[in-house]
Design a protein around this motif. Structure first.
Motif, mmCIF file in Angstrom:
data_model
loop_
_atom_site.group_PDB
_atom_site.id
_atom_site.type_symbol
_atom_site.label_atom_id
_atom_site.label_comp_id
_atom_site.label_asym_id
_atom_site.label_seq_id
_atom_site.Cartn_x
_atom_site.Cartn_y
_atom_site.Cartn_z
ATOM 1 N N ARG A 290 0.814 -1.206 0.000
ATOM 2 C CA ARG A 290 0.000 0.000 0.000
ATOM 3 C C ARG A 290 0.855 1.267 0.000
ATOM 4 N NH1 ARG A 290 -2.510 -0.902 4.345
ATOM 5 N NH2 ARG A 290 -1.306 0.501 5.669
ATOM 6 N N GLY A 291 1.872 1.305 0.827
ATOM 7 C CA GLY A 291 2.711 2.493 0.894
ATOM 8 C C GLY A 291 3.383 2.798 -0.428
ATOM 9 N N GLU B 275 8.314 0.954 2.643
ATOM 10 C CA GLU B 275 7.915 -0.379 3.072
ATOM 11 C C GLU B 275 9.048 -1.138 3.763
ATOM 12 O OE1 GLU B 275 4.994 -1.015 3.155
ATOM 13 O OE2 GLU B 275 3.924 -0.121 1.478
ATOM 14 N N ARG B 276 10.250 -0.586 3.737
ATOM 15 C CA ARG B 276 11.394 -1.247 4.394
ATOM 16 C C ARG B 276 11.761 -0.549 5.704
ATOM 17 N NH1 ARG B 276 10.044 -2.857 0.067
ATOM 18 N NH2 ARG B 276 11.089 -4.410 -1.256
ATOM 19 N N ILE B 277 11.917 0.763 5.649
ATOM 20 C CA ILE B 277 12.304 1.524 6.838
ATOM 21 C C ILE B 277 11.082 1.930 7.644
ATOM 22 C CG2 ILE B 277 13.448 3.630 7.630
ATOM 23 C CD1 ILE B 277 15.214 3.483 5.144
ATOM 24 N N GLY C 62 7.279 14.242 0.567
ATOM 25 C CA GLY C 62 6.535 14.357 -0.672
ATOM 26 C C GLY C 62 5.583 13.210 -0.896
ATOM 27 N N LEU C 63 6.066 11.990 -0.655
ATOM 28 C CA LEU C 63 5.213 10.825 -0.890
ATOM 29 C C LEU C 63 4.484 10.365 0.367
ATOM 30 C CD1 LEU C 63 6.997 8.137 0.243
ATOM 31 C CD2 LEU C 63 8.304 8.674 -1.795
ATOM 32 N N LEU C 64 5.104 10.529 1.534
ATOM 33 C CA LEU C 64 4.476 10.038 2.767
ATOM 34 C C LEU C 64 3.288 10.889 3.191
ATOM 35 C CD1 LEU C 64 7.605 8.948 4.810
ATOM 36 C CD2 LEU C 64 5.716 7.490 4.105
ATOM 37 N N GLY C 65 3.254 12.153 2.801
ATOM 38 C CA GLY C 65 2.079 12.962 3.102
ATOM 39 C C GLY C 65 0.822 12.332 2.536
ATOM 40 N N TRP C 66 0.906 11.872 1.282
ATOM 41 C CA TRP C 66 -0.254 11.237 0.640
ATOM 42 C C TRP C 66 -0.548 9.866 1.237
ATOM 43 C CZ3 TRP C 66 -2.750 14.717 -1.917
ATOM 44 C CH2 TRP C 66 -2.059 15.750 -2.567
ATOM 45 N N VAL C 67 0.508 9.106 1.500
ATOM 46 C CA VAL C 67 0.321 7.752 2.045
ATOM 47 C C VAL C 67 -0.409 7.805 3.386
ATOM 48 C CG1 VAL C 67 1.519 5.722 2.962
ATOM 49 C CG2 VAL C 67 2.330 6.794 0.850
ATOM 50 N N LEU C 68 0.068 8.632 4.294
ATOM 51 C CA LEU C 68 -0.489 8.663 5.647
ATOM 52 C C LEU C 68 -1.846 9.353 5.692
ATOM 53 C CD1 LEU C 68 2.847 9.391 7.466
ATOM 54 C CD2 LEU C 68 1.409 7.395 7.863
#
Length: 494
Positions: free
Chosen positions: A125-126, A307-309, A363-369
């Motif tokens: 998903r992430g 997905e790893r860290i 940049g990407l984690l804002g959308w993921v979370l």
């Protein structure tokens, strides 16, 4: 390629095109013709006014017509806005086109991450939601290349060609959606159980009566029933905390995307070409292409790392790294003259390092979370509020930045000093991530509810491991909604 990313990428260079400034610019006392501060502010920020309302309406459209259907509606609105921008030489017409395009961008930026998170398997998903940011960044890069290729054309085609290219990305999205299924969670929310099973069967590549299809269907249904018992799915429920900590989760998404904007990234993307020009750097269009290459390229390792860290450590580190870069740019800009070649190289280098940190983390984690943290019953409403907050600050920064940076009457003339502001906001972002962002790597959307009911951000990594250890099958927890029993078991084991 997302229309959102492409639009962000082309507007910076468009404002420095000779023909564009001859059409929309103003004659100054020094004999030059360029965009006035007010016109620059209007052209840049008016898109965000549309995106704000597009995002707010995203929940209504997405809940009424489905995630997939809602995206299609917004892409059509975006296309009308792109057509207006392409065909006009009037500032008012161009601005109206930007507003309509903004409505489409705001709606899609709300619904696409929700659609992705509701359809993706939990272990991917992430990365899948992060791919949304990758498409934004590729769109920015292509826009920068297109603008550089047409900037010297002596007629309206200089800006019409890059603006019209937006139709390509809209067509790609529309054609792709024809072959994609609807969100299974939305189908179940609407009581369409058979359609939900059919959709899960397609997504999992299993028969309708397959064990994973049945297990996941039961898990989603049980969690939905539990959420509705705890509270409804209205707008008012977004502001109630309760057992699910709903209000906290909504606020977390809003603040996260607000701080994403306050990091300073859109200063580079919207005003980068102008900024590099004013800094005395030759070939600012080429530098803009280079920064967009970094932006797109560094998203890929971020997709791996999420997905790893994990989400939480990446956000904490990313904000700290961005803060260091911003503060160095500010210090160099203040301490050295613009004609100093070494200083120019340092400025470009640390802007690129900053962009690399942003692209691979915030940049990407804002959308993921923002898409995965809210409870299922109010996910689109929470996403609407979060994305609307993002676009509100995007508008405010796009409108205010020319006045903050430029010289002259009515302007603050901060120039490089504006980076002190962005750096300070990045420091706040690192602290916020430490206290408010839980670790959700590898958890299903239903398991995230369990995590919130029984843990907090600082203890989330340990409780996440406990949830995964109590899995009884590959893909879900032992009971998606029985948080109280899990809490008792956790206490007894401790």
């Amino acid at each position: 390629m997302s229309p959102f990313g492409y639009d962000t990428g082309y507007i910076s260079g468009l404002k420095e095109m000779p023909y564009f400034t001859s059409v929309f610019g103003t004659d100054f006392a020094d004999g030059t013709r360029k965009l006035s501060t007010s016109t620059d502010s209007l052209i840049t920020s008016i898109l965000s006014a549309g995106t704000f309302f597009g995002a707010l309406l995203g929940s209504t459209i997405g809940d009424r017509f489905g995630r997939r259907g809602g995206i299609m509606i917004y892409v059509l609105i975006f296309s009308v806005g792109a057509a207006l921008q392409t065909g006009t030489k009037n500032l008012a017409g161009f601005a109206v086109g930007r507003v309509l395009a903004g409505l489409g961008v705001g709606g899609t930026s709300c619904l696409i991450p929700v659609y992705q998170s509701e359809c993706a398997p939990r272990h991917l998903r992430g990365s899948i939601v992060a791919a949304y940011q990758l498409c934004l960044n590729i769109g920015m890069l292509i826009a920068a290349v297109a603008v550089n290729a047409t900037k010297d054309r002596p007629d309206a085609s200089s800006y019409q060609i890059p603006v019209a290219m937006q139709f390509i990305w809209a067509a790609i999205i529309m054609v792709g959606l024809v072959f994609l299924p609807e969100s299974p969670r939305w189908l179940l929310l609407k009581g369409r159980k058979d359609d939900c099973r059919t959709c899960l069967s397609k997504l999992l590549s299993e028969p309708l009566d397959g064990p994973n299809v049945t297990e996941l269907f039961n898990e989603i249904q049980a969690n939905l029933e539990h959420e509705l018992e705890q509270g409804g799915a209205s707008w008012a429920d977004c502001f109630r905390n309760g057992d699910n900590k709903t209000f906290k989760r909504v606020v977390t998404g809003c603040v996260l995307l607000m701080l994403q904007q306050l990091s300073g990234i859109n200063f580079i993307m919207y005003f980068g070409t102008t900024f590099f020009t004013n800094s005395g750097i030759k070939n600012p269009f080429i530098i803009t292409i280079a920064t967009n290459c970094v932006n797109a390229g560094m998203t890929v390792p971020g997709m791996w790392a999420v997905e790893r860290i994990g989400r939480r450590p990446l956000l904490i580190y990313g904000a700290a790294g961005m803060a260091v870069c911003q503060l160095i740019v500010a210090a160099v800009g203040v301490a050295t003259p613009l004609t100093n070649v070494v200083s120019q190289k340092v400025l470009v280098a640390f802007v690129c390092i900053f962009i690399g940190h942003f692209a691979s983390t915030w940049g990407l984690l804002g959308w993921v979370l923002a898409a995965e943290l809210p409870p299922y019953a109010i996910r689109t409403k929470s996403m609407s509020l979060s994305v609307a907050t993002q676009w509100l600050f995007n508008f405010a920064l796009g409108f205010a930045t020319p006045y903050l940076v430029n010289d002259g009457p009515g302007n603050a003339g901060l120039k490089h000093n504006v980076f002190w502001i962005w750096g300070s906001c990045c420091v706040i972002g690192s602290v916020f991530a430490y206290y408010m962002i839980p670790e959700t790597k590898g958890l299903s959307l239903e398991q995230i509810d369990i995590l919130y009911r029984n843990s907090n951000a600082r203890q989330s990594a340990a409780y996440r491991r406990y949830i995964l250890e109590t899995d009884t099958r590959d893909g879900s927890s032992e009971t998606a909604v029985d948080a109280q029993k899990m809490e008792v078991k956790h206490t007894e084991q401790a």
